[in-house]
Design a protein around this motif. Structure first.
Motif, mmCIF file in Angstrom:
data_model
loop_
_atom_site.group_PDB
_atom_site.id
_atom_site.type_symbol
_atom_site.label_atom_id
_atom_site.label_comp_id
_atom_site.label_asym_id
_atom_site.label_seq_id
_atom_site.Cartn_x
_atom_site.Cartn_y
_atom_site.Cartn_z
ATOM 1 N N GLY A 155 0.806 -1.209 0.000
ATOM 2 C CA GLY A 155 0.000 0.000 0.000
ATOM 3 C C GLY A 155 0.844 1.266 0.000
ATOM 4 N N ARG A 156 1.954 1.253 0.734
ATOM 5 C CA ARG A 156 2.856 2.416 0.768
ATOM 6 C C ARG A 156 3.501 2.660 -0.588
ATOM 7 N N MET A 157 3.770 1.605 -1.331
ATOM 8 C CA MET A 157 4.341 1.773 -2.668
ATOM 9 C C MET A 157 3.434 2.634 -3.538
ATOM 10 N N LEU A 158 2.125 2.475 -3.360
ATOM 11 C CA LEU A 158 1.167 3.257 -4.145
ATOM 12 C C LEU A 158 1.017 4.667 -3.592
ATOM 13 N N THR A 159 0.750 4.774 -2.282
ATOM 14 C CA THR A 159 0.443 6.089 -1.711
ATOM 15 C C THR A 159 1.642 7.023 -1.734
ATOM 16 N N GLU A 160 2.859 6.458 -1.642
ATOM 17 C CA GLU A 160 4.060 7.283 -1.628
ATOM 18 C C GLU A 160 4.788 7.295 -2.978
ATOM 19 N N SER A 161 4.158 6.682 -3.991
ATOM 20 C CA SER A 161 4.723 6.667 -5.357
ATOM 21 C C SER A 161 6.167 6.176 -5.373
ATOM 22 N N ILE A 162 6.407 5.058 -4.700
ATOM 23 C CA ILE A 162 7.763 4.507 -4.601
ATOM 24 C C ILE A 162 8.088 3.750 -5.888
ATOM 25 N N HIS A 163 9.018 4.283 -6.682
ATOM 26 C CA HIS A 163 9.505 3.655 -7.915
ATOM 27 C C HIS A 163 8.363 3.262 -8.865
ATOM 28 N N THR A 164 7.385 4.119 -9.034
ATOM 29 C CA THR A 164 6.321 3.834 -9.996
ATOM 30 C C THR A 164 6.880 3.855 -11.422
ATOM 31 N N ASP A 165 6.296 3.025 -12.298
ATOM 32 C CA ASP A 165 6.804 2.936 -13.671
ATOM 33 C C ASP A 165 5.692 2.932 -14.719
ATOM 34 N N ILE A 166 4.479 3.249 -14.307
ATOM 35 C CA ILE A 166 3.368 3.347 -15.242
ATOM 36 C C ILE A 166 2.412 4.422 -14.738
ATOM 37 N N THR A 167 1.786 5.150 -15.624
ATOM 38 C CA THR A 167 0.836 6.198 -15.250
ATOM 39 C C THR A 167 -0.567 5.784 -15.669
ATOM 40 N N LYS A 200 2.565 -0.318 -23.323
ATOM 41 C CA LYS A 200 3.951 -0.668 -23.023
ATOM 42 C C LYS A 200 4.892 0.417 -23.515
ATOM 43 N N GLU A 201 4.639 0.916 -24.716
ATOM 44 C CA GLU A 201 5.532 1.905 -25.312
ATOM 45 C C GLU A 201 5.441 3.253 -24.613
ATOM 46 N N MET A 202 4.232 3.684 -24.258
ATOM 47 C CA MET A 202 4.017 5.010 -23.677
ATOM 48 C C MET A 202 4.112 5.017 -22.158
ATOM 49 N N SER A 203 4.195 3.833 -21.538
ATOM 50 C CA SER A 203 4.205 3.721 -20.069
ATOM 51 C C SER A 203 2.992 4.420 -19.445
ATOM 52 N N ALA A 204 1.842 4.242 -20.082
ATOM 53 C CA ALA A 204 0.611 4.869 -19.589
ATOM 54 C C ALA A 204 -0.583 4.013 -19.991
ATOM 55 N N ILE A 205 -1.592 4.035 -19.130
ATOM 56 C CA ILE A 205 -2.860 3.353 -19.404
ATOM 57 C C ILE A 205 -3.967 4.384 -19.294
ATOM 58 N N ASP A 206 -4.781 4.497 -20.316
ATOM 59 C CA ASP A 206 -5.904 5.433 -20.303
ATOM 60 C C ASP A 206 -7.168 4.705 -19.866
#
Length: 329
Positions: A155-167, A200-206
């Protein structure tokens, strides 16, 4: 009603719910109470019999480590000079996830005050390596604490944005997340990240059909940090997301929850969602509410709108249910 009417008194392994009065055909659900690692609820519903249910509150702990319970449950009448106890034969090592996993029909008519008394003999969780379930009150406690710590860290990985790699781009905002966590929960996300797709290419999910608040609740569920109130507020959005991204346990959690508070204001919407997302128990519950209990006559304007815009097959099912009901008269 007095708030104490919903409060359950507890010790480490004992829970007692004192009910002063339960009118005919009344449903009541207790406030959550803590036994072991889980928050629990009791509920009672009087119809021809008194139906008593015991179940854990929806949470990620329940999802990944549902309790395997052994307990004795009693209903004790409190009439002056006439105290009687009705005891269930007992439950041993039963896994309880939902409101349907333990239901006790007390056939004896009860009048006035009574107590529901639950004594937990043991609480276990399944071992991740397939070994025998571990008791939380003995040698399994360290393992359970380790799992709880892992969920907190996730949960902390999400709330504190620890090493996020996708938006994640919602309709009105964005949230950072982790490919590995999303892929572990959803085969749809896993496929996105495994092939040369734009995600995968844009590192984002809409996800344009979800608000930022609903998207946050969706990610909180995936990461194990969703709160029950947050879940209730966003149930329909979570149901859509669970169906879209093939997260079966979230879909089932929404399915079970949506059956708990059907009323005249939401029954038609829930009936349509039950048909759209193939939720048979919810559809049956909505049909019974509308037809068997005659609530269709209380919402005629809303039902007329429903007839104009709902799926033709669903409308046919409703009329088929009505015709079957009329045959009984």
């Amino acid at each position: 009603m007095n708030a104490s009417a919903y409060r359950v008194e507890t010790t480490s392994r004992l829970a007692q719910w004192r009910i002063e009065n339960l009118a005919s055909c009344t449903y009541r659900k207790s406030d959550p109470f803590k036994i072991g690692l889980w928050n629990w609820h009791l509920s009672v519903e009087r119809n021809r019999a008194l139906y008593v249910k015991l179940y854990p509150e929806i949470s990620n702990l329940t999802k990944y480590n549902p309790p395997i319970a052994s307990f004795v449950i009693r209903v004790v009448t409190c009439s002056v000079g006439d105290r009687k106890a009705f005891t269930h034969p007992g439950i041993t090592d039963k896994q309880i996830r939902s409101t349907d996993d333990f239901v006790w029909a007390v056939e004896v008519p009860l009048i006035g005050k009574f107590i529901i008394d639950v004594e937990f003999l043991d609480l276990k969780t399944a071992s991740p390596d397939g070994a025998e379930p571990c008791s939380i009150w003995s040698e399994g406690l360290t393992q359970i604490r380790s799992h709880a710590t892992a969920l907190t860290s996730l949960g902390r990985m999400l709330t504190e944005s620890i090493h996020t790699d996708i938006t994640i781009n919602a309709s009105d905002g964005s949230i950072g997340a982790h490919r590995a966590v999303l892929a572990a929960q959803s085969p749809v996300f896993r496929s996105m990240f495994s092939h040369n797709l734009k995600e995968k290419e844009m590192s984002a999910i809409d996800i344009p059909d979800m608000s930022i608040e609903a998207c946050q609740a969706f990610l909180n569920y995936i990461y194990g940090s969703i709160q029950h109130g947050e879940f209730l507020i966003h149930r329909l959005a979570l149901l859509r997301a669970a169906d879209k991204y093939d997260i079966s346990d979230l879909k089932e959690a929404c399915h079970e929850s949506l059956m708990e508070d059907i009323d005249a204001k939401n029954v038609l919407e829930r009936l349509q969602n039950a048909s759209l997302y193939q939720l048979p128990k919810l559809k049956t519950s909505c049909m019974r509410y509308l037809v068997k209990f005659g609530k269709i006559f209380d919402i005629r304007p809303e039902f007329n709108v429903f007839l104009q815009c709902a799926d033709r097959e669903l409308i046919a099912e409703v009329f088929h249910e009505i015709l079957n009901a009329w045959k009984g008269f």
